[in-house]
Scaffold this motif. Structure first.
Motif, PDB file in Angstrom:
ATOM      1  N   PRO A 118       0.801  -1.229   0.000  1.00 34.81           N
ATOM      2  CA  PRO A 118       0.000   0.000   0.000  1.00 34.81           C
ATOM      3  C   PRO A 118       0.835   1.281   0.000  1.00 34.81           C
ATOM      4  O   PRO A 118       0.406   2.294  -0.514  1.00 34.81           O
ATOM      5  N   LEU A 119       2.028   1.238   0.564  1.00 34.85           N
ATOM      6  CA  LEU A 119       2.856   2.439   0.633  1.00 34.85           C
ATOM      7  C   LEU A 119       3.758   2.618  -0.577  1.00 34.85           C
ATOM      8  O   LEU A 119       4.346   3.667  -0.766  1.00 34.85           O
ATOM      9  N   GLY A 120       3.918   1.581  -1.374  1.00 37.58           N
ATOM     10  CA  GLY A 120       4.771   1.656  -2.553  1.00 37.58           C
ATOM     11  C   GLY A 120       6.189   1.185  -2.311  1.00 37.58           C
ATOM     12  O   GLY A 120       6.880   0.810  -3.234  1.00 37.58           O
ATOM     13  N   SER A 121       6.649   1.217  -1.079  1.00 34.82           N
ATOM     14  CA  SER A 121       7.968   0.698  -0.736  1.00 34.82           C
ATOM     15  C   SER A 121       7.938   0.290   0.727  1.00 34.82           C
ATOM     16  O   SER A 121       7.130   0.811   1.503  1.00 34.82           O
ATOM     17  N   PRO A 122       8.799  -0.633   1.114  1.00 33.47           N
ATOM     18  CA  PRO A 122       8.784  -1.063   2.513  1.00 33.47           C
ATOM     19  C   PRO A 122       9.296   0.033   3.439  1.00 33.47           C
ATOM     20  O   PRO A 122      10.101   0.868   3.053  1.00 33.47           O
ATOM     21  N   LEU A 123       8.779   0.014   4.653  1.00 29.56           N
ATOM     22  CA  LEU A 123       9.273   0.949   5.655  1.00 29.56           C
ATOM     23  C   LEU A 123      10.704   0.581   6.016  1.00 29.56           C
ATOM     24  O   LEU A 123      11.063  -0.594   6.043  1.00 29.56           O
ATOM     25  N   LYS A 124      11.510   1.558   6.297  1.00 26.05           N
ATOM     26  CA  LYS A 124      12.887   1.284   6.696  1.00 26.05           C
ATOM     27  C   LYS A 124      12.907   0.689   8.099  1.00 26.05           C
ATOM     28  O   LYS A 124      11.985   0.876   8.881  1.00 26.05           O
ATOM     29  N   ARG A 125      13.979  -0.030   8.395  1.00 25.19           N
ATOM     30  CA  ARG A 125      14.099  -0.654   9.711  1.00 25.19           C
ATOM     31  C   ARG A 125      14.076   0.375  10.823  1.00 25.19           C
ATOM     32  O   ARG A 125      13.508   0.144  11.890  1.00 25.19           O
ATOM     33  N   GLU A 126      14.655   1.527  10.558  1.00 25.68           N
ATOM     34  CA  GLU A 126      14.676   2.576  11.573  1.00 25.68           C
ATOM     35  C   GLU A 126      13.263   3.061  11.890  1.00 25.68           C
ATOM     36  O   GLU A 126      12.947   3.383  13.033  1.00 25.68           O
ATOM     37  N   VAL A 127      12.426   3.156  10.870  1.00 27.13           N
ATOM     38  CA  VAL A 127      11.033   3.579  11.068  1.00 27.13           C
ATOM     39  C   VAL A 127      10.294   2.530  11.898  1.00 27.13           C
ATOM     40  O   VAL A 127       9.543   2.872  12.818  1.00 27.13           O
ATOM     41  N   MET A 128      10.535   1.256  11.580  1.00 26.60           N
ATOM     42  CA  MET A 128       9.890   0.179  12.336  1.00 26.60           C
ATOM     43  C   MET A 128      10.337   0.223  13.802  1.00 26.60           C
ATOM     44  O   MET A 128       9.521   0.075  14.705  1.00 26.60           O
ATOM     45  N   ALA A 129      11.631   0.442  14.033  1.00 28.32           N
ATOM     46  CA  ALA A 129      12.131   0.526  15.399  1.00 28.32           C
ATOM     47  C   ALA A 129      11.563   1.753  16.109  1.00 28.32           C
ATOM     48  O   ALA A 129      11.240   1.700  17.297  1.00 28.32           O
ATOM     49  N   GLY A 130      11.401   2.863  15.370  1.00 31.44           N
ATOM     50  CA  GLY A 130      10.810   4.055  15.949  1.00 31.44           C
ATOM     51  C   GLY A 130       9.357   3.847  16.349  1.00 31.44           C
ATOM     52  O   GLY A 130       8.925   4.262  17.435  1.00 31.44           O
ATOM     53  N   LEU A 131       8.595   3.176  15.482  1.00 27.00           N
ATOM     54  CA  LEU A 131       7.202   2.856  15.818  1.00 27.00           C
ATOM     55  C   LEU A 131       7.137   1.964  17.051  1.00 27.00           C
ATOM     56  O   LEU A 131       6.291   2.155  17.928  1.00 27.00           O
ATOM     57  N   TYR A 132       8.032   0.995  17.103  1.00 29.68           N
ATOM     58  CA  TYR A 132       8.091   0.107  18.260  1.00 29.68           C
ATOM     59  C   TYR A 132       8.342   0.914  19.530  1.00 29.68           C
ATOM     60  O   TYR A 132       7.658   0.739  20.534  1.00 29.68           O
ATOM     61  N   ALA A 133       9.329   1.805  19.469  1.00 31.97           N
ATOM     62  CA  ALA A 133       9.690   2.596  20.652  1.00 31.97           C
ATOM     63  C   ALA A 133       8.531   3.491  21.090  1.00 31.97           C
ATOM     64  O   ALA A 133       8.224   3.582  22.281  1.00 31.97           O
ATOM     65  N   ILE A 134       7.876   4.126  20.131  1.00 29.72           N
ATOM     66  CA  ILE A 134       6.761   5.017  20.465  1.00 29.72           C
ATOM     67  C   ILE A 134       5.633   4.250  21.137  1.00 29.72           C
ATOM     68  O   ILE A 134       5.138   4.633  22.201  1.00 29.72           O
ATOM     69  N   PHE A 135       5.210   3.153  20.525  1.00 29.51           N
ATOM     70  CA  PHE A 135       4.113   2.365  21.100  1.00 29.51           C
ATOM     71  C   PHE A 135       4.508   1.758  22.441  1.00 29.51           C
ATOM     72  O   PHE A 135       3.693   1.675  23.366  1.00 29.51           O
ATOM     73  N   ALA A 136       5.760   1.311  22.557  1.00 27.00           N
ATOM     74  CA  ALA A 136       6.206   0.713  23.823  1.00 27.00           C
ATOM     75  C   ALA A 136       6.230   1.742  24.939  1.00 27.00           C
ATOM     76  O   ALA A 136       5.815   1.454  26.071  1.00 27.00           O
ATOM     77  N   VAL A 137       6.691   2.943  24.649  1.00 25.74           N
ATOM     78  CA  VAL A 137       6.724   3.999  25.669  1.00 25.74           C
ATOM     79  C   VAL A 137       5.301   4.382  26.079  1.00 25.74           C
ATOM     80  O   VAL A 137       5.004   4.529  27.264  1.00 25.74           O
TER      81      VAL A 137
END
Length: 146
Positions: A118-137
């Protein structure tokens, strides 16, 4: 009426294939089936090659193509993701468990593949780690505050 040598169902004398099991009844039918299977195998093998121009195969290399660092990152993401989801599921009645579940899901490597289309390209690993950190916090803060 003849019978099929494979399943012993009765078939017409002029039938090329058995109506019950699909087994070829003549040499010509057997050769035709072999050619068909060969073509299908070549098409499947051709679709999986990297020189077919498939962008997804280039964005997501196979496990053999990953460097040691990339494999370590992937394994770590699985451990962190599944570990977070399991811990969050034990806390499900609490409000903070739901952001923790989202955090665990966000870091899992298959999510990159799912978001790529849906986004046209995969999310970068850093973005995935950032999402993880935000939701975890957010999840941890809700658990401690409420």
């Amino acid at each position: 009426m003849a019978s099929c040598p494979r399943c012993e169902a009765s078939i017409d004398d002029e039938a090329r294939f058995c109506a019950e099991c699909g087994a070829p009844q003549t040499e010509d039918a057997a050769e035709e089936l072999d050619e068909y299977v060969q073509r299908q195998a070549e098409e499947v093998a051709g679709a999986g090659s990297t020189d077919g121009g498939n962008a997804e195969s280039n964005a997501f290399p196979s496990k053999e193509e990953l460097t040691d660092r990339q494999q370590l990152w992937r394994r770590g993401c699985y451990v962190a993701g599944y570990g977070t989801v399991v811990v969050a599921l034990t806390l499900v009645p609490a409000v903070g468990a739901f952001p923790l579940i989202l955090a665990g899901i966000a870091i899992l490597p298959p999510i990159r593949r799912l978001t790529a289309e849906p986004l046209g390209s995969p999310l970068k690993r850093e973005v995935m780690a950032g999402l993880y950190a935000i939701f975890a916090v957010i999840g941890a803060a809700l658990l401690f505050l409420l």
